[in-house]
Design an enzyme around this catalytic site. Structure first.
Site, PDB file in Angstrom:
ATOM      1  N   GLY A  59       0.938  -1.437   0.123  1.00  0.00           N
ATOM      2  CA  GLY A  59       0.057   0.186  -0.011  1.00  0.00           C
ATOM      3  C   GLY A  59       0.782   1.082  -0.147  1.00  0.00           C
ATOM      4  O   GLY A  59       2.087   1.147  -0.426  1.00  0.00           O
ATOM      5  N   ILE A  98       2.430   2.519   2.475  1.00  0.00           N
ATOM      6  CA  ILE A  98       3.742   2.368   3.359  1.00  0.00           C
ATOM      7  C   ILE A  98       4.563   1.458   2.352  1.00  0.00           C
ATOM      8  O   ILE A  98       5.828   1.750   2.579  1.00  0.00           O
ATOM      9  CB  ILE A  98       3.344   1.836   4.640  1.00  0.00           C
ATOM     10  CG1 ILE A  98       2.640   2.876   5.477  1.00  0.00           C
ATOM     11  CG2 ILE A  98       4.465   1.324   5.345  1.00  0.00           C
ATOM     12  CD1 ILE A  98       2.165   2.482   7.110  1.00  0.00           C
ATOM     13  N   ALA A 109       4.745  -3.928  10.386  1.00  0.00           N
ATOM     14  CA  ALA A 109       3.196  -4.133  10.313  1.00  0.00           C
ATOM     15  C   ALA A 109       2.339  -4.006  11.699  1.00  0.00           C
ATOM     16  O   ALA A 109       2.122  -2.983  12.267  1.00  0.00           O
ATOM     17  CB  ALA A 109       2.714  -5.212   9.485  1.00  0.00           C
ATOM     18  N   ARG A 110       1.933  -5.130  11.786  1.00  0.00           N
ATOM     19  CA  ARG A 110       1.266  -5.543  13.347  1.00  0.00           C
ATOM     20  C   ARG A 110       2.091  -6.821  13.771  1.00  0.00           C
ATOM     21  O   ARG A 110       2.137  -7.835  13.013  1.00  0.00           O
ATOM     22  CB  ARG A 110      -0.137  -5.714  13.330  1.00  0.00           C
ATOM     23  CG  ARG A 110      -0.741  -4.238  12.882  1.00  0.00           C
ATOM     24  CD  ARG A 110      -0.814  -3.507  14.226  1.00  0.00           C
ATOM     25  NE  ARG A 110      -1.478  -2.300  14.071  1.00  0.00           N
ATOM     26  CZ  ARG A 110      -1.070  -1.024  13.591  1.00  0.00           C
ATOM     27  NH1 ARG A 110       0.144  -0.941  13.198  1.00  0.00           N
ATOM     28  NH2 ARG A 110      -1.728  -0.056  13.410  1.00  0.00           N
ATOM     29  N   GLU A 167       2.347  -7.473  22.623  1.00  0.00           N
ATOM     30  CA  GLU A 167       2.879  -6.111  22.665  1.00  0.00           C
ATOM     31  C   GLU A 167       2.267  -5.227  23.729  1.00  0.00           C
ATOM     32  O   GLU A 167       0.831  -5.393  23.907  1.00  0.00           O
ATOM     33  CB  GLU A 167       2.754  -5.462  21.407  1.00  0.00           C
ATOM     34  CG  GLU A 167       3.414  -3.990  21.200  1.00  0.00           C
ATOM     35  CD  GLU A 167       3.192  -3.551  19.894  1.00  0.00           C
ATOM     36  OE1 GLU A 167       2.730  -2.520  19.620  1.00  0.00           O
ATOM     37  OE2 GLU A 167       3.712  -4.671  18.744  1.00  0.00           O
ATOM     38  N   HIS A 211       7.606  -0.246  18.534  1.00  0.00           N
ATOM     39  CA  HIS A 211       6.717   0.191  17.864  1.00  0.00           C
ATOM     40  C   HIS A 211       6.666   1.497  17.826  1.00  0.00           C
ATOM     41  O   HIS A 211       5.871   2.456  18.264  1.00  0.00           O
ATOM     42  CB  HIS A 211       5.252  -0.343  18.599  1.00  0.00           C
ATOM     43  CG  HIS A 211       4.035  -0.011  17.632  1.00  0.00           C
ATOM     44  ND1 HIS A 211       2.975  -0.916  17.780  1.00  0.00           N
ATOM     45  CD2 HIS A 211       3.940   0.595  16.389  1.00  0.00           C
ATOM     46  CE1 HIS A 211       2.118  -0.852  16.993  1.00  0.00           C
ATOM     47  NE2 HIS A 211       2.413   0.284  16.085  1.00  0.00           N
TER      48      HIS A 211
END
Length: 318
Positions: free
Chosen positions: A147, A149, A228-229, A257, A276
């Site tokens: 995308g 990013i 990402a995550r 996290e 993060h």
């Protein structure tokens, strides 16, 4: 419109150029709501707050028309979207985090390949740690999640002269830089990549995308970078590969996290962890304020909003 409230996680008097009309309320996740949530028509989700904080107002937003995140992902609010009335637009922060996240991605890649963490530890010991290290130049890089990013990451990658950049996204398409492969082609692309960058949103389809099978297809000595995550990666499967020494990793996000003290990832060989910090930089505030000014001006003037991810009560997504 004069009776309607807009909730902002940045003090309204610090954001110049907000359109007249709404009553602006400041709420950054505190225990007390700033006003009756039933009067809020435009809810800007607090940034970098736990999901339970961001979700708390949603069941009470009976007049809501827009929910706007200040993050690129919307996974932290999706669990509460079902409590909203039909027709509410959910918008993300496309345009805010691309530069900062791409910066950190290149930082993690270069620091991992060139052994910067080892140099810092050697400096603490007063040790001159010379020797050859891998370069990013001439490496094959695979970006999973192409995308805005992912595209920004490639913009910065090209200056480091990789041999090849391959791109993967949910759907196949062509860009000025070359083809974007569908996820179905991922198994054939993984064995060719020296560096695999995860920049995909967290969805049901991408949860544990980097599982044991995914990691097993990566070539020996490859570097996995996750911006990402955390749940996009199966932590246990990654720990097994790190423990064997076959792969290395650079992680800005983890699962769980925050990573608790004593978690095996802290001690795993060949891993670099940042807490993060892809988005929260000096670039965030001015870009977030620019987005809010634009979105609220569009809202007040009944113009189409940017970055609409979904509208409640419909099956369409943008």
């Amino acid at each position: 419109m004069t009776a309607a409230d807009v909730w902002l996680p940045i003090p309204p008097d610090e954001i110049g150029g907000l359109p007249e009309g709404p009553h602006y309320r400041f709420w950054d996740g505190g225990e007390d709501f700033p006003a009756d949530p039933a009067r809020c028509v435009f809810y800007v989700v607090p940034y970098m707050k736990p999901a339970e904080v961001c979700l708390r107002p949603l069941p009470h937003l009976s007049s809501a028309e827009v929910v706007q995140t200040l993050s690129a992902g919307v996974d932290n609010v999706l669990p509460g979207i079902g409590s909203l009335r039909p027709g509410v637009r959910l918008c993300n922060a496309r345009g805010v985090h691309e530069a900062s996240t791409a910066e950190l991605t290149l930082t993690l890649i270069l620091a991992s390949l060139r052994g910067v963490a080892d140099f810092v530890r050697a400096q603490d010991r007063g040790e001159w740690l010379a020797g050859f290290r891998p370069a990013l130049a001439d490496k094959n890089v695979l970006i999973v999640g192409y995308g805005s990013i992912g595209s920004a990451i490639e913009d910065r990658l090209v200056a480091f002269e990789p041999a090849r950049v391959a791109r993967v996204a949910r759907s196949e398409r062509t860009t000025a830089r070359g083809p974007v492969h569908p996820l179905t082609e991922l198994p054939s692309l993984l064995p060719e990549a020296d560096v695999v960058v995860l920049a995909t949103p967290l969805t049901d389809a991408t949860r544990h995308l980097a599982d044991a099978g995914f990691l097993a297809r990566m070539k020996d000595g490859a570097l996995l970078v996750n911006v990402a995550r955390g749940p996009v990666v199966d932590t246990e499967a990654l720990l097994a590969e790190l423990g064997s020494g076959r792969l290395t990793a650079a992680l800005d996000v983890t699962d769980p996290e925050p990573l608790p003290p004593g978690h095996p990832l802290w001690r795993a060989p060949g891993v670099l962890i940042s807490p993060h910090v892809g988005g929260p930089t000096s670039a965030f505030r001015p870009r977030a304020e620019r987005l809010l000014r634009d979105q609220l001006s569009r809202f007040v003037n009944h113009e189409p909003l940017r970055n609409v991810i979904l509208t409640t009560g419909t099956t369409s997504e943008v």
